[in-house]
Design an enzyme around this catalytic site. Structure first.
Site, PDB file in Angstrom:
ATOM      1  N   ASP A  52      32.589  73.154  44.692  1.00 20.17           N
ATOM      2  CA  ASP A  52      31.624  73.593  43.664  1.00 20.17           C
ATOM      3  C   ASP A  52      32.336  73.604  42.319  1.00 20.17           C
ATOM      4  OD1 ASP A  52      29.380  74.949  42.231  1.00 20.17           O
ATOM      5  OD2 ASP A  52      28.678  75.371  44.263  1.00 20.17           O
ATOM      6  N   ASP A  77      33.524  68.663  40.580  1.00 23.18           N
ATOM      7  CA  ASP A  77      32.306  68.265  39.862  1.00 23.18           C
ATOM      8  C   ASP A  77      31.861  66.934  40.464  1.00 23.18           C
ATOM      9  OD1 ASP A  77      30.416  67.215  38.145  1.00 23.18           O
ATOM     10  OD2 ASP A  77      31.469  67.846  36.319  1.00 23.18           O
ATOM     11  N   VAL A  78      30.713  66.936  41.110  1.00 26.09           N
ATOM     12  CA  VAL A  78      30.300  65.730  41.853  1.00 26.09           C
ATOM     13  C   VAL A  78      29.965  64.545  40.942  1.00 26.09           C
ATOM     14  CG1 VAL A  78      29.465  67.022  43.856  1.00 26.09           C
ATOM     15  CG2 VAL A  78      27.845  66.407  42.018  1.00 26.09           C
ATOM     16  N   SER A 156      14.538  65.972  48.266  1.00 31.04           N
ATOM     17  CA  SER A 156      13.567  67.050  48.030  1.00 31.04           C
ATOM     18  C   SER A 156      12.187  66.470  48.247  1.00 31.04           C
ATOM     19  CB  SER A 156      13.679  67.548  46.585  1.00 31.04           C
ATOM     20  OG  SER A 156      12.534  68.309  46.232  1.00 31.04           O
ATOM     21  N   TYR A 169      14.151  64.801  38.123  1.00 30.74           N
ATOM     22  CA  TYR A 169      14.500  65.287  39.475  1.00 30.74           C
ATOM     23  C   TYR A 169      13.800  64.466  40.558  1.00 30.74           C
ATOM     24  CZ  TYR A 169      15.226  69.049  43.010  1.00 30.74           C
ATOM     25  OH  TYR A 169      15.570  69.796  44.117  1.00 30.74           O
ATOM     26  N   LYS A 173      15.704  62.368  43.359  1.00 32.17           N
ATOM     27  CA  LYS A 173      15.546  62.719  44.774  1.00 32.17           C
ATOM     28  C   LYS A 173      14.928  61.567  45.573  1.00 32.17           C
ATOM     29  CE  LYS A 173      17.265  66.906  44.993  1.00 32.17           C
ATOM     30  NZ  LYS A 173      18.615  67.057  45.585  1.00 32.17           N
TER      31      LYS A 173
HETATM   32  N1  LIG Z   1      15.747  75.552  46.575  1.00 28.30           N
HETATM   33  C1  LIG Z   1      14.810  74.673  46.825  1.00 28.30           C
HETATM   34  O1  LIG Z   1      13.619  75.014  46.938  1.00 28.30           O
HETATM   35  C2  LIG Z   1      15.151  73.224  46.991  1.00 28.30           C
HETATM   36  C3  LIG Z   1      14.117  72.348  47.338  1.00 28.30           C
HETATM   37  C4  LIG Z   1      14.402  70.995  47.501  1.00 28.30           C
HETATM   38  C5  LIG Z   1      15.689  70.543  47.350  1.00 28.30           C
HETATM   39  N2  LIG Z   1      16.685  71.396  47.011  1.00 28.30           N
HETATM   40  C6  LIG Z   1      18.028  70.836  46.844  1.00 28.30           C
HETATM   41  O2  LIG Z   1      18.958  71.561  47.609  1.00 28.30           O
HETATM   42  C7  LIG Z   1      20.230  71.540  46.959  1.00 28.30           C
HETATM   43  C8  LIG Z   1      20.746  72.964  46.801  1.00 28.30           C
HETATM   44  O3  LIG Z   1      19.851  73.689  45.968  1.00 28.30           O
HETATM   45  P1  LIG Z   1      19.846  75.291  45.847  1.00 28.30           P
HETATM   46  O4  LIG Z   1      18.440  75.697  45.800  1.00 28.30           O
HETATM   47  O5  LIG Z   1      20.767  75.882  46.851  1.00 28.30           O
HETATM   48  O6  LIG Z   1      20.434  75.447  44.361  1.00 28.30           O
HETATM   49  P2  LIG Z   1      21.449  76.512  43.733  1.00 28.30           P
HETATM   50  O7  LIG Z   1      21.246  76.386  42.263  1.00 28.30           O
HETATM   51  O8  LIG Z   1      21.320  77.844  44.362  1.00 28.30           O
HETATM   52  O9  LIG Z   1      22.872  75.908  44.134  1.00 28.30           O
HETATM   53  C9  LIG Z   1      23.317  74.670  43.661  1.00 28.30           C
HETATM   54  C10 LIG Z   1      24.840  74.663  43.652  1.00 28.30           C
HETATM   55  O10 LIG Z   1      25.273  73.363  43.167  1.00 28.30           O
HETATM   56  C11 LIG Z   1      26.347  73.585  42.277  1.00 28.30           C
HETATM   57  N3  LIG Z   1      26.472  72.454  41.346  1.00 28.30           N
HETATM   58  C12 LIG Z   1      25.657  72.141  40.301  1.00 28.30           C
HETATM   59  N4  LIG Z   1      26.132  71.064  39.648  1.00 28.30           N
HETATM   60  C13 LIG Z   1      27.266  70.689  40.302  1.00 28.30           C
HETATM   61  C14 LIG Z   1      28.214  69.650  40.100  1.00 28.30           C
HETATM   62  N5  LIG Z   1      28.111  68.771  39.078  1.00 28.30           N
HETATM   63  N6  LIG Z   1      29.251  69.551  40.971  1.00 28.30           N
HETATM   64  C15 LIG Z   1      29.385  70.437  41.991  1.00 28.30           C
HETATM   65  N7  LIG Z   1      28.542  71.455  42.222  1.00 28.30           N
HETATM   66  C16 LIG Z   1      27.488  71.577  41.366  1.00 28.30           C
HETATM   67  C17 LIG Z   1      26.006  74.881  41.550  1.00 28.30           C
HETATM   68  O11 LIG Z   1      27.159  75.434  40.930  1.00 28.30           O
HETATM   69  C18 LIG Z   1      25.442  75.707  42.698  1.00 28.30           C
HETATM   70  O12 LIG Z   1      26.453  76.443  43.360  1.00 28.30           O
HETATM   71  C19 LIG Z   1      20.022  70.805  45.631  1.00 28.30           C
HETATM   72  O13 LIG Z   1      20.371  69.443  45.781  1.00 28.30           O
HETATM   73  C20 LIG Z   1      18.537  70.942  45.413  1.00 28.30           C
HETATM   74  O14 LIG Z   1      18.031  69.938  44.579  1.00 28.30           O
HETATM   75  C21 LIG Z   1      16.438  72.720  46.824  1.00 28.30           C
END
Ligand SMILES: NC(=O)c1ccc[n+]([C@@H]2O[C@H](COP(=O)([O-])OP(=O)(O)OC[C@H]3O[C@@H](n4cnc5c(N)ncnc54)[C@H](O)[C@@H]3O)[C@@H](O)[C@H]2O)c1
Length: 261
Positions: A52, A77-78, A156, A169, A173
């Site tokens: 992260d 950082d991805v 997503s 987004y 996705k």
């Molecule tokens: N929460 C939802 O409803 C939902 C729905 C569909 C898809 N998603 C997908 O699931 C995944 C996780 O989402 P979440 O809800 O847990 O979000 P979140 O914001 O709680 O967590 C995301 C994490 O990614 C990290 N991050 C952001 N940019 C980064 C980078 N450049 N390099 C490394 N780490 C980085 C952040 O620091 C954070 O810890 C994401 O890909 C999101 O698009 C989430």
């Protein structure tokens, strides 16, 4: 239903050592879905490297999962190919190999097309689409040598149906699905599987930040009548990581409570 009320989300059941002996890497694992996936993997017997942005936060997350023997936190950082390669290398250094890669890191920069800046578009494409490309590429390079591995990419439901206010987004996705299928075809004969998960509305910091009105509108679209919990994505990720899904590659699993079925 208000997001503050209990949703009766099921935890997905107890652990049964489905990932015993496996080593996994999870990006964006300091919180939310990524942390839930890492926690579930550890509970199922895997050793996990969490990547992260914030070194201290991801180290704390790894410590909460049992520390050095079970989990390590690495700043990553991805959007940087070098960072992602270093993340994979650190798993090999710490635990000897990588069997499972979960490309989960994500951000949102929601705005209508009229208001979205080019920078907001680029940031989301960089983190999601390019980040998943970096992670898939680096993990596959390692896994192809061993003729085994499972890569799980977080798409997503926004990438399936397209959501207003998310041209960046939704594009990223949907792109992750195309990327994953193309990559799956390249490495299937080498024993490496690549699958996607499309979550719907899951209760994390990303969705808690939504205005109440948007949250309620999304809730009204969910046949099961509740938001999902991060552990309900972790359960599906565990299935895709494990040998239970040994004949699956290039698939997209929707985990949405029936929304947009
Ligand atoms: N929460 C939802 O409803 C939902 C729905 C569909 C898809 N998603 C997908 O699931 C995944 C996780 O989402 P979440 O809800 O847990 O979000 P979140 O914001 O709680 O967590 C995301 C994490 O990614 C990290 N991050 C952001 N940019 C980064 C980078 N450049 N390099 C490394 N780490 C980085 C952040 O620091 C954070 O810890 C994401 O890909 C999101 O698009 C989430």
């Amino acid at each position: 239903m208000s997001r503050l009320r209990s949703t009766n989300g099921e935890s997905g059941g107890g652990a049964s050592n489905l990932l015993a002996g496996k080593v996994a890497v999870v990006t964006g694992a300091a919180q939310g879905i990524g942390f839930a996936v890492a926690a579930r993997f550890v509970a199922e017997g895997a050793r996990v490297v969490l990547g992260d942005l914030d070194a201290a936060k991801v180290a704390d997350a790894a410590a909460a999962l049992g520390g050095d023997e079970a989990a390590r936190g690495v700043a990553c950082d991805v959007t940087s190919g070098d960072d992602v390669r270093r993340l994979i290398d650190s798993a090999v250094d710490a635990f000897g190999t990588v069997d499972v890669m979960v490309n989960n890191a994500g951000i949102t920069r929601d705005a209508t097309m009229r208001k979205m800046s080019e920078d907001q578009f680029d940031q989301v494409i960089d983190v999601h689409l390019k980040g998943v490309w970096h992670g898939t590429r680096a993990a596959a390079a390692h896994m192809r040598e061993r003729k085994t591995g499972s890569i799980i990419n977080l798409s997503s439901i926004s990438g399936k149906v397209g959501l207003a206010g998310q041209t960046n987004y939704s594009a990223a996705k949907a792109g992750i699905v195309g990327l994953s299928k193309a990559a799956a075809k390249e490495v299937a004969y080498l024993g490496v599987r690549i699958n996607c998960i499309q979550p719907g509305l899951i209760r994390t910091a990303m969705t808690e930040a939504m205005p109440e009105r948007i949250w309620d509108q999304k809730m009204s679209e969910i046949p099961m009548g509740r938001a999902g919990e991060p552990d309900e994505i972790a359960g599906v990720a565990t299935f895709l990581a494990s040998d239970l899904s040994s004949y699956m590659t290039g698939t997209v699993l929707e985990v949405t409570g029936g929304r947009y079925m």
